[in-house]
Design a protein around this motif. Structure first.
Motif, PDB file in Angstrom:
ATOM      1  N   VAL A  17       0.841  -1.204   0.000  1.00 18.98           N
ATOM      2  CA  VAL A  17       0.000   0.000   0.000  1.00 18.98           C
ATOM      3  C   VAL A  17       0.873   1.248   0.000  1.00 18.98           C
ATOM      4  O   VAL A  17       0.638   2.188  -0.774  1.00 18.98           O
ATOM      5  CB  VAL A  17      -0.953  -0.001   1.224  1.00 18.98           C
ATOM      6  CG1 VAL A  17      -1.641   1.343   1.386  1.00 18.98           C
ATOM      7  CG2 VAL A  17      -1.980  -1.120   1.093  1.00 18.98           C
ATOM      8  N   ARG A  18       1.871   1.266   0.851  1.00 18.40           N
ATOM      9  CA  ARG A  18       2.775   2.422   0.917  1.00 18.40           C
ATOM     10  C   ARG A  18       3.549   2.597  -0.387  1.00 18.40           C
ATOM     11  O   ARG A  18       3.767   3.713  -0.855  1.00 18.40           O
ATOM     12  CB  ARG A  18       3.706   2.303   2.115  1.00 18.40           C
ATOM     13  CG  ARG A  18       2.964   2.500   3.422  1.00 18.40           C
ATOM     14  CD  ARG A  18       3.897   2.733   4.578  1.00 18.40           C
ATOM     15  NE  ARG A  18       4.954   1.760   4.706  1.00 18.40           N
ATOM     16  CZ  ARG A  18       5.066   0.881   5.683  1.00 18.40           C
ATOM     17  NH1 ARG A  18       4.171   0.841   6.642  1.00 18.40           N
ATOM     18  NH2 ARG A  18       6.070   0.052   5.727  1.00 18.40           N
ATOM     19  N   ARG A  19       3.961   1.489  -0.996  1.00 16.97           N
ATOM     20  CA  ARG A  19       4.688   1.552  -2.264  1.00 16.97           C
ATOM     21  C   ARG A  19       3.801   2.139  -3.364  1.00 16.97           C
ATOM     22  O   ARG A  19       4.219   3.027  -4.113  1.00 16.97           O
ATOM     23  CB  ARG A  19       5.182   0.170  -2.678  1.00 16.97           C
ATOM     24  CG  ARG A  19       6.029   0.186  -3.957  1.00 16.97           C
ATOM     25  CD  ARG A  19       6.328  -1.225  -4.477  1.00 16.97           C
ATOM     26  NE  ARG A  19       5.135  -1.941  -4.881  1.00 16.97           N
ATOM     27  CZ  ARG A  19       4.457  -1.716  -6.020  1.00 16.97           C
ATOM     28  NH1 ARG A  19       4.845  -0.788  -6.863  1.00 16.97           N
ATOM     29  NH2 ARG A  19       3.387  -2.435  -6.319  1.00 16.97           N
ATOM     30  N   ILE A  20       2.569   1.677  -3.444  1.00 17.45           N
ATOM     31  CA  ILE A  20       1.636   2.165  -4.460  1.00 17.45           C
ATOM     32  C   ILE A  20       1.362   3.654  -4.253  1.00 17.45           C
ATOM     33  O   ILE A  20       1.355   4.433  -5.212  1.00 17.45           O
ATOM     34  CB  ILE A  20       0.333   1.349  -4.444  1.00 17.45           C
ATOM     35  CG1 ILE A  20       0.609  -0.080  -4.931  1.00 17.45           C
ATOM     36  CG2 ILE A  20      -0.746   2.017  -5.289  1.00 17.45           C
ATOM     37  CD1 ILE A  20      -0.531  -1.051  -4.676  1.00 17.45           C
ATOM     38  N   ALA A  21       1.150   4.055  -3.003  1.00 15.44           N
ATOM     39  CA  ALA A  21       0.899   5.470  -2.711  1.00 15.44           C
ATOM     40  C   ALA A  21       2.105   6.325  -3.099  1.00 15.44           C
ATOM     41  O   ALA A  21       1.956   7.387  -3.703  1.00 15.44           O
ATOM     42  CB  ALA A  21       0.564   5.655  -1.232  1.00 15.44           C
ATOM     43  N   ALA A  22       3.296   5.858  -2.781  1.00 13.45           N
ATOM     44  CA  ALA A  22       4.512   6.608  -3.116  1.00 13.45           C
ATOM     45  C   ALA A  22       4.705   6.694  -4.630  1.00 13.45           C
ATOM     46  O   ALA A  22       5.070   7.755  -5.150  1.00 13.45           O
ATOM     47  CB  ALA A  22       5.731   5.960  -2.454  1.00 13.45           C
ATOM     48  N   GLU A  23       4.448   5.616  -5.336  1.00 15.56           N
ATOM     49  CA  GLU A  23       4.579   5.625  -6.797  1.00 15.56           C
ATOM     50  C   GLU A  23       3.546   6.557  -7.432  1.00 15.56           C
ATOM     51  O   GLU A  23       3.853   7.266  -8.392  1.00 15.56           O
ATOM     52  CB  GLU A  23       4.427   4.220  -7.363  1.00 15.56           C
ATOM     53  CG  GLU A  23       5.636   3.343  -7.142  1.00 15.56           C
ATOM     54  CD  GLU A  23       5.450   1.932  -7.672  1.00 15.56           C
ATOM     55  OE1 GLU A  23       4.387   1.618  -8.251  1.00 15.56           O
ATOM     56  OE2 GLU A  23       6.384   1.121  -7.498  1.00 15.56           O
ATOM     57  N   SER A  84       1.593  10.157   2.338  1.00 15.00           N
ATOM     58  CA  SER A  84       1.756  10.039   0.885  1.00 15.00           C
ATOM     59  C   SER A  84       0.480  10.434   0.161  1.00 15.00           C
ATOM     60  O   SER A  84       0.526  11.112  -0.871  1.00 15.00           O
ATOM     61  CB  SER A  84       2.134   8.604   0.498  1.00 15.00           C
ATOM     62  OG  SER A  84       3.441   8.315   0.880  1.00 15.00           O
ATOM     63  N   MET A  85      -0.666  10.042   0.701  1.00 12.00           N
ATOM     64  CA  MET A  85      -1.932  10.361   0.049  1.00 12.00           C
ATOM     65  C   MET A  85      -2.220  11.866   0.110  1.00 12.00           C
ATOM     66  O   MET A  85      -2.791  12.423  -0.832  1.00 12.00           O
ATOM     67  CB  MET A  85      -3.076   9.562   0.677  1.00 12.00           C
ATOM     68  CG  MET A  85      -2.996   8.073   0.379  1.00 12.00           C
ATOM     69  SD  MET A  85      -2.873   7.668  -1.387  1.00 12.00           S
ATOM     70  CE  MET A  85      -4.481   8.200  -1.972  1.00 12.00           C
ATOM     71  N   THR A  86      -1.798  12.522   1.169  1.00 12.98           N
ATOM     72  CA  THR A  86      -1.967  13.970   1.251  1.00 12.98           C
ATOM     73  C   THR A  86      -1.106  14.649   0.194  1.00 12.98           C
ATOM     74  O   THR A  86      -1.577  15.525  -0.535  1.00 12.98           O
ATOM     75  CB  THR A  86      -1.599  14.472   2.663  1.00 12.98           C
ATOM     76  OG1 THR A  86      -2.494  13.867   3.607  1.00 12.98           O
ATOM     77  CG2 THR A  86      -1.691  15.979   2.762  1.00 12.98           C
ATOM     78  N   LYS A  87       0.159  14.231   0.089  1.00 14.72           N
ATOM     79  CA  LYS A  87       1.042  14.792  -0.936  1.00 14.72           C
ATOM     80  C   LYS A  87       0.494  14.515  -2.328  1.00 14.72           C
ATOM     81  O   LYS A  87       0.488  15.386  -3.190  1.00 14.72           O
ATOM     82  CB  LYS A  87       2.450  14.205  -0.804  1.00 14.72           C
ATOM     83  CG  LYS A  87       3.247  14.771   0.337  1.00 14.72           C
ATOM     84  CD  LYS A  87       4.583  14.095   0.481  1.00 14.72           C
ATOM     85  CE  LYS A  87       5.546  14.553  -0.580  1.00 14.72           C
ATOM     86  NZ  LYS A  87       6.915  14.036  -0.359  1.00 14.72           N
ATOM     87  N   LEU A  88       0.008  13.298  -2.534  1.00 14.29           N
ATOM     88  CA  LEU A  88      -0.532  12.916  -3.831  1.00 14.29           C
ATOM     89  C   LEU A  88      -1.722  13.791  -4.198  1.00 14.29           C
ATOM     90  O   LEU A  88      -1.756  14.372  -5.287  1.00 14.29           O
ATOM     91  CB  LEU A  88      -0.953  11.445  -3.791  1.00 14.29           C
ATOM     92  CG  LEU A  88      -1.454  10.814  -5.078  1.00 14.29           C
ATOM     93  CD1 LEU A  88      -1.242   9.311  -5.023  1.00 14.29           C
ATOM     94  CD2 LEU A  88      -2.907  11.096  -5.339  1.00 14.29           C
ATOM     95  N   SER A  89      -2.695  13.903  -3.322  1.00 15.41           N
ATOM     96  CA  SER A  89      -3.914  14.646  -3.660  1.00 15.41           C
ATOM     97  C   SER A  89      -3.627  16.132  -3.848  1.00 15.41           C
ATOM     98  O   SER A  89      -4.164  16.761  -4.770  1.00 15.41           O
ATOM     99  CB  SER A  89      -5.008  14.422  -2.621  1.00 15.41           C
ATOM    100  OG  SER A  89      -4.662  14.973  -1.385  1.00 15.41           O
ATOM    101  N   MET A  90      -2.768  16.696  -3.022  1.00 15.52           N
ATOM    102  CA  MET A  90      -2.439  18.110  -3.178  1.00 15.52           C
ATOM    103  C   MET A  90      -1.654  18.362  -4.461  1.00 15.52           C
ATOM    104  O   MET A  90      -1.875  19.369  -5.137  1.00 15.52           O
ATOM    105  CB  MET A  90      -1.674  18.617  -1.957  1.00 15.52           C
ATOM    106  CG  MET A  90      -2.532  18.699  -0.702  1.00 15.52           C
ATOM    107  SD  MET A  90      -1.655  19.403   0.709  1.00 15.52           S
ATOM    108  CE  MET A  90      -1.676  21.146   0.251  1.00 15.52           C
ATOM    109  N   THR A  91      -0.770  17.446  -4.826  1.00 17.34           N
ATOM    110  CA  THR A  91       0.025  17.597  -6.043  1.00 17.34           C
ATOM    111  C   THR A  91      -0.864  17.427  -7.267  1.00 17.34           C
ATOM    112  O   THR A  91      -0.752  18.203  -8.228  1.00 17.34           O
ATOM    113  CB  THR A  91       1.194  16.606  -6.042  1.00 17.34           C
ATOM    114  OG1 THR A  91       1.977  16.828  -4.863  1.00 17.34           O
ATOM    115  CG2 THR A  91       2.067  16.762  -7.275  1.00 17.34           C
ATOM    116  N   ARG A  92      -1.737  16.446  -7.233  1.00 16.95           N
ATOM    117  CA  ARG A  92      -2.694  16.256  -8.336  1.00 16.95           C
ATOM    118  C   ARG A  92      -3.558  17.505  -8.512  1.00 16.95           C
ATOM    119  O   ARG A  92      -3.722  18.012  -9.630  1.00 16.95           O
ATOM    120  CB  ARG A  92      -3.575  15.042  -8.069  1.00 16.95           C
ATOM    121  CG  ARG A  92      -4.618  14.782  -9.162  1.00 16.95           C
ATOM    122  CD  ARG A  92      -5.672  13.796  -8.726  1.00 16.95           C
ATOM    123  NE  ARG A  92      -6.358  14.351  -7.573  1.00 16.95           N
ATOM    124  CZ  ARG A  92      -6.704  13.645  -6.487  1.00 16.95           C
ATOM    125  NH1 ARG A  92      -6.442  12.367  -6.405  1.00 16.95           N
ATOM    126  NH2 ARG A  92      -7.323  14.230  -5.480  1.00 16.95           N
TER     127      ARG A  92
END
Length: 104
Positions: A17-23, A84-92
């Motif tokens: 899960v962490r790997r997928i979120a980071a990718e 990671s999900m916070t970084k992902l959603s904010m970056t998206r």
């Protein structure tokens, strides 16, 4: 996070899960850099300088939000995923914001 999403996550080993979120985050970060690179080439110098300052502010806000998630979740298995999900959603969201603002 919704219960169904949480259940799906609980069915996968945390390391995966962490790997997928980071990718996923890295993919959006690469897109953000690509968008920023195009804007560097296309915008007049004064607009690019303003965007650069805006981008610095946005990075600080993103990092602050990630830190808040870390504080709220404390140590444990779930915190790195949420961060990671916070970084992902904010970056998206930032990618879409830039595209909608500059590529009309």
């Amino acid at each position: 996070m919704q219960t169904d999403e949480r259940q799906q996550i609980d069915d996968i080993p945390w390391i995966e899960v962490r790997r997928i979120a980071a990718e996923s985050y890295q993919m959006w970060d690469d897109k953000l850099n690509e968008i920023y690179g195009v804007l560097k080439q296309e915008l007049p110098a004064n607009e690019m300088a303003a965007l650069k300052q805006e981008e610095i502010q946005w990075i600080n806000e993103r990092d602050s939000a990630v830190k808040q998630v870390e504080i709220q979740n404390g140590p444990g298995t779930y915190a790195p995923y949420e961060m990671s999900m916070t970084k992902l959603s904010m970056t998206r969201d930032r990618c879409y914001e830039l595209v909608n603002s500059y590529f009309k």
